[in-house]
Design a protein around this motif. Structure first.
Motif, PDB file in Angstrom:
ATOM      1  N   ALA A  53       0.708  -1.146   0.011  1.00 32.16           N
ATOM      2  CA  ALA A  53       0.001   0.062   0.071  1.00 32.16           C
ATOM      3  C   ALA A  53       0.801   1.542   0.084  1.00 32.16           C
ATOM      4  O   ALA A  53       0.104   2.213  -0.007  1.00 32.16           O
ATOM      5  CB  ALA A  53      -0.833   0.166   1.348  1.00 32.16           C
ATOM      6  N   LYS A  54       2.231   0.961   0.140  1.00 33.28           N
ATOM      7  CA  LYS A  54       3.262   2.365   0.226  1.00 33.28           C
ATOM      8  C   LYS A  54       2.749   3.565  -0.629  1.00 33.28           C
ATOM      9  O   LYS A  54       3.032   4.562  -0.055  1.00 33.28           O
ATOM     10  CB  LYS A  54       4.532   1.919  -0.032  1.00 33.28           C
ATOM     11  CG  LYS A  54       5.546   2.776   0.015  1.00 33.28           C
ATOM     12  CD  LYS A  54       5.989   2.734   1.757  1.00 33.28           C
ATOM     13  CE  LYS A  54       7.363   3.884   1.657  1.00 33.28           C
ATOM     14  NZ  LYS A  54       7.376   3.955   3.121  1.00 33.28           N
ATOM     15  N   ASN A  78       1.909  10.591  10.962  1.00 36.88           N
ATOM     16  CA  ASN A  78       2.620  10.788   9.851  1.00 36.88           C
ATOM     17  C   ASN A  78       2.059   9.834   8.848  1.00 36.88           C
ATOM     18  O   ASN A  78       1.826   8.486   9.215  1.00 36.88           O
ATOM     19  CB  ASN A  78       4.065  10.578   9.987  1.00 36.88           C
ATOM     20  CG  ASN A  78       4.949  10.945   8.648  1.00 36.88           C
ATOM     21  OD1 ASN A  78       4.647  10.682   7.415  1.00 36.88           O
ATOM     22  ND2 ASN A  78       5.947  11.960   8.873  1.00 36.88           N
ATOM     23  N   GLU A  79       1.814  10.031   7.601  1.00 35.91           N
ATOM     24  CA  GLU A  79       1.181   9.076   6.511  1.00 35.91           C
ATOM     25  C   GLU A  79       2.042   7.949   6.472  1.00 35.91           C
ATOM     26  O   GLU A  79       1.483   6.996   5.738  1.00 35.91           O
ATOM     27  CB  GLU A  79       0.905   9.936   5.317  1.00 35.91           C
ATOM     28  CG  GLU A  79       0.122  11.147   5.329  1.00 35.91           C
ATOM     29  CD  GLU A  79       0.272  12.118   4.270  1.00 35.91           C
ATOM     30  OE1 GLU A  79      -0.294  13.165   4.458  1.00 35.91           O
ATOM     31  OE2 GLU A  79       0.863  11.686   3.040  1.00 35.91           O
ATOM     32  N   GLU A  80       3.335   8.089   6.721  1.00 38.71           N
ATOM     33  CA  GLU A  80       4.333   6.869   6.563  1.00 38.71           C
ATOM     34  C   GLU A  80       3.736   5.983   7.155  1.00 38.71           C
ATOM     35  O   GLU A  80       4.271   4.844   6.867  1.00 38.71           O
ATOM     36  CB  GLU A  80       5.484   7.364   7.112  1.00 38.71           C
ATOM     37  CG  GLU A  80       6.649   8.140   6.172  1.00 38.71           C
ATOM     38  CD  GLU A  80       6.994   7.286   4.920  1.00 38.71           C
ATOM     39  OE1 GLU A  80       7.745   6.212   5.314  1.00 38.71           O
ATOM     40  OE2 GLU A  80       6.689   7.449   3.938  1.00 38.71           O
ATOM     41  N   THR A 111       5.847   0.341  12.648  1.00 40.03           N
ATOM     42  CA  THR A 111       5.875   0.655  14.254  1.00 40.03           C
ATOM     43  C   THR A 111       6.413  -0.084  14.973  1.00 40.03           C
ATOM     44  O   THR A 111       6.843   0.197  16.086  1.00 40.03           O
ATOM     45  CB  THR A 111       4.537   1.199  14.577  1.00 40.03           C
ATOM     46  OG1 THR A 111       3.442   0.140  14.457  1.00 40.03           O
ATOM     47  CG2 THR A 111       4.101   2.456  13.583  1.00 40.03           C
ATOM     48  N   GLY A 112       6.182  -1.660  14.646  1.00 42.61           N
ATOM     49  CA  GLY A 112       6.558  -2.754  15.712  1.00 42.61           C
ATOM     50  C   GLY A 112       5.315  -2.456  16.917  1.00 42.61           C
ATOM     51  O   GLY A 112       4.422  -1.499  16.750  1.00 42.61           O
ATOM     52  N   LYS A 113       5.353  -3.353  17.749  1.00 43.95           N
ATOM     53  CA  LYS A 113       4.340  -3.216  18.899  1.00 43.95           C
ATOM     54  C   LYS A 113       4.907  -4.087  19.954  1.00 43.95           C
ATOM     55  O   LYS A 113       5.784  -4.946  19.686  1.00 43.95           O
ATOM     56  CB  LYS A 113       2.963  -3.600  18.593  1.00 43.95           C
ATOM     57  CG  LYS A 113       3.043  -5.077  17.993  1.00 43.95           C
ATOM     58  CD  LYS A 113       1.596  -5.569  18.254  1.00 43.95           C
ATOM     59  CE  LYS A 113       1.453  -7.069  17.778  1.00 43.95           C
ATOM     60  NZ  LYS A 113       0.253  -7.673  17.970  1.00 43.95           N
ATOM     61  N   ARG A 114       4.597  -4.131  21.200  1.00 41.99           N
ATOM     62  CA  ARG A 114       4.694  -5.136  22.211  1.00 41.99           C
ATOM     63  C   ARG A 114       4.033  -6.502  21.890  1.00 41.99           C
ATOM     64  O   ARG A 114       3.224  -6.372  21.077  1.00 41.99           O
ATOM     65  CB  ARG A 114       4.463  -4.638  23.583  1.00 41.99           C
ATOM     66  CG  ARG A 114       3.182  -4.207  23.797  1.00 41.99           C
ATOM     67  CD  ARG A 114       2.772  -3.832  25.394  1.00 41.99           C
ATOM     68  NE  ARG A 114       1.608  -3.546  25.662  1.00 41.99           N
ATOM     69  CZ  ARG A 114       0.887  -3.451  26.489  1.00 41.99           C
ATOM     70  NH1 ARG A 114       1.791  -3.620  27.796  1.00 41.99           N
ATOM     71  NH2 ARG A 114      -0.286  -2.937  26.664  1.00 41.99           N
ATOM     72  N   HIS A 115       4.471  -7.639  22.485  1.00 48.59           N
ATOM     73  CA  HIS A 115       3.878  -8.812  22.230  1.00 48.59           C
ATOM     74  C   HIS A 115       3.712  -9.124  20.616  1.00 48.59           C
ATOM     75  O   HIS A 115       2.997  -9.735  20.109  1.00 48.59           O
ATOM     76  CB  HIS A 115       2.539  -8.722  22.714  1.00 48.59           C
ATOM     77  CG  HIS A 115       2.355  -8.646  24.171  1.00 48.59           C
ATOM     78  ND1 HIS A 115       3.475  -8.925  25.080  1.00 48.59           N
ATOM     79  CD2 HIS A 115       1.484  -7.824  24.834  1.00 48.59           C
ATOM     80  CE1 HIS A 115       3.020  -8.631  26.168  1.00 48.59           C
ATOM     81  NE2 HIS A 115       1.736  -7.827  26.164  1.00 48.59           N
ATOM     82  N   MET A 116       4.838  -8.766  19.853  1.00 53.31           N
ATOM     83  CA  MET A 116       4.893  -9.525  18.563  1.00 53.31           C
ATOM     84  C   MET A 116       5.281 -10.730  18.653  1.00 53.31           C
ATOM     85  O   MET A 116       5.754 -11.346  19.328  1.00 53.31           O
ATOM     86  CB  MET A 116       5.960  -8.579  17.892  1.00 53.31           C
ATOM     87  CG  MET A 116       5.678  -7.156  17.241  1.00 53.31           C
ATOM     88  SD  MET A 116       6.689  -6.496  16.070  1.00 53.31           S
ATOM     89  CE  MET A 116       8.393  -6.248  17.099  1.00 53.31           C
ATOM     90  N   ASN A 117       4.497 -11.447  17.505  1.00 51.88           N
ATOM     91  CA  ASN A 117       4.885 -13.023  17.199  1.00 51.88           C
ATOM     92  C   ASN A 117       6.203 -13.080  16.557  1.00 51.88           C
ATOM     93  O   ASN A 117       6.504 -12.054  16.054  1.00 51.88           O
ATOM     94  CB  ASN A 117       3.668 -13.761  16.893  1.00 51.88           C
ATOM     95  CG  ASN A 117       3.330 -13.561  15.424  1.00 51.88           C
ATOM     96  OD1 ASN A 117       4.191 -12.914  14.665  1.00 51.88           O
ATOM     97  ND2 ASN A 117       1.959 -13.523  15.105  1.00 51.88           N
ATOM     98  N   LEU A 118       6.680 -14.123  16.470  1.00 55.33           N
ATOM     99  CA  LEU A 118       8.178 -14.409  15.665  1.00 55.33           C
ATOM    100  C   LEU A 118       7.899 -13.957  14.434  1.00 55.33           C
ATOM    101  O   LEU A 118       8.902 -13.268  13.753  1.00 55.33           O
ATOM    102  CB  LEU A 118       8.469 -15.643  15.933  1.00 55.33           C
ATOM    103  CG  LEU A 118       9.987 -16.183  15.443  1.00 55.33           C
ATOM    104  CD1 LEU A 118      10.795 -15.400  15.972  1.00 55.33           C
ATOM    105  CD2 LEU A 118      10.421 -17.731  15.858  1.00 55.33           C
ATOM    106  N   MET A 119       6.928 -14.197  13.878  1.00 57.17           N
ATOM    107  CA  MET A 119       6.749 -13.936  12.176  1.00 57.17           C
ATOM    108  C   MET A 119       6.789 -12.303  12.247  1.00 57.17           C
ATOM    109  O   MET A 119       7.274 -11.781  11.334  1.00 57.17           O
ATOM    110  CB  MET A 119       5.617 -14.449  11.778  1.00 57.17           C
ATOM    111  CG  MET A 119       5.443 -14.288  10.085  1.00 57.17           C
ATOM    112  SD  MET A 119       4.300 -15.348   9.470  1.00 57.17           S
ATOM    113  CE  MET A 119       3.740 -14.233   8.164  1.00 57.17           C
TER     114      MET A 119
END
Ligand SMILES: [Fe+2]
Ligand SMILES: [Fe+2]
Length: 189
Positions: A53-54, A78-80, A111-119
């Motif tokens: 979608a970039k 930011n739209e980014e 952004t990343g987040k907390r509790h990301m899974n391995l994928m």
């Protein structure tokens, strides 16, 4: 969706430069998927589609955020940051890719987040360290990623926050949460 078809599809959506970035992210993600024993085919497809979608028009992305009931606070940033969450929905509606794991990895790749899974972590970090990147501190992240992907994600979040703050740019709260989540054991990194 098959790999070749996916590459062909994103090629039409992206600039040449961004397509080449996508190829490098995919190679990096596949290496990490093998190392961390993930489903390589699935990780590969997530990597190919991660920036789908970039280059959509920001007004179009805004409509998707509202229509798909994505968090409206995105609109204050930011739209980014929009193409991850919006892309996760677009690949389902436009390409029929409705795999929740692929969609989650694409959703959080910026952004990343907390509790990301391995994928989620593999796509987030592959996007950050692919060989075309030259952010300050990226080499350090490349050195730890095969031993400790959590530390690598934490360092990437820390570097991103530092960069954004040095430019007086807002930081999306989930990036802070990723940083805070892993701070305890990386205090001296
Ligand atoms: Fe992206
Ligand atoms: Fe990317």
């Amino acid at each position: 969706m098959q790999k070749d078809k996916a590459f062909e599809t994103v090629k039409q959506q992206l600039t040449t430069k961004r397509y080449e970035h996508t190829v490098r992210v995919t190679e990096t993600a596949v290496q990490l998927a093998r190392h961390y024993r993930l489903d390589v085919t699935k990780v590969e497809l997530a990597a190919i589609l991660h920036d789908y979608a970039k280059y959509r028009d920001p007004e179009e992305m805004k409509r998707w955020i509202i229509m798909e009931k994505l968090p409206h606070d995105l609109l204050e940033y930011n739209e980014e940051l929009w193409h991850g969450p919006v892309g996760s929905k677009m690949i389902e509606r436009e390409l029929g890719v409705d795999d929740p794991e692929i969609q989650s990895a694409i959703y959080w790749h910026t952004t990343g987040k907390r509790h990301m899974n391995l994928m989620d972590k593999v796509i987030y970090i592959a996007d950050y360290i692919e060989p075309g990147r030259s952010f300050p501190g990226v080499e350090e992240v490349r050195q730890v990623v095969y031993e400790d992907i959590d530390k690598a994600c934490w360092m990437a979040a820390r570097n991103t926050i530092r960069f954004l703050m040095s430019k007086n740019q807002p930081v999306y709260p989930d990036t802070f949460q990723l940083y805070n989540e892993k701070l305890g054991r990386n205090m001296n990194a």
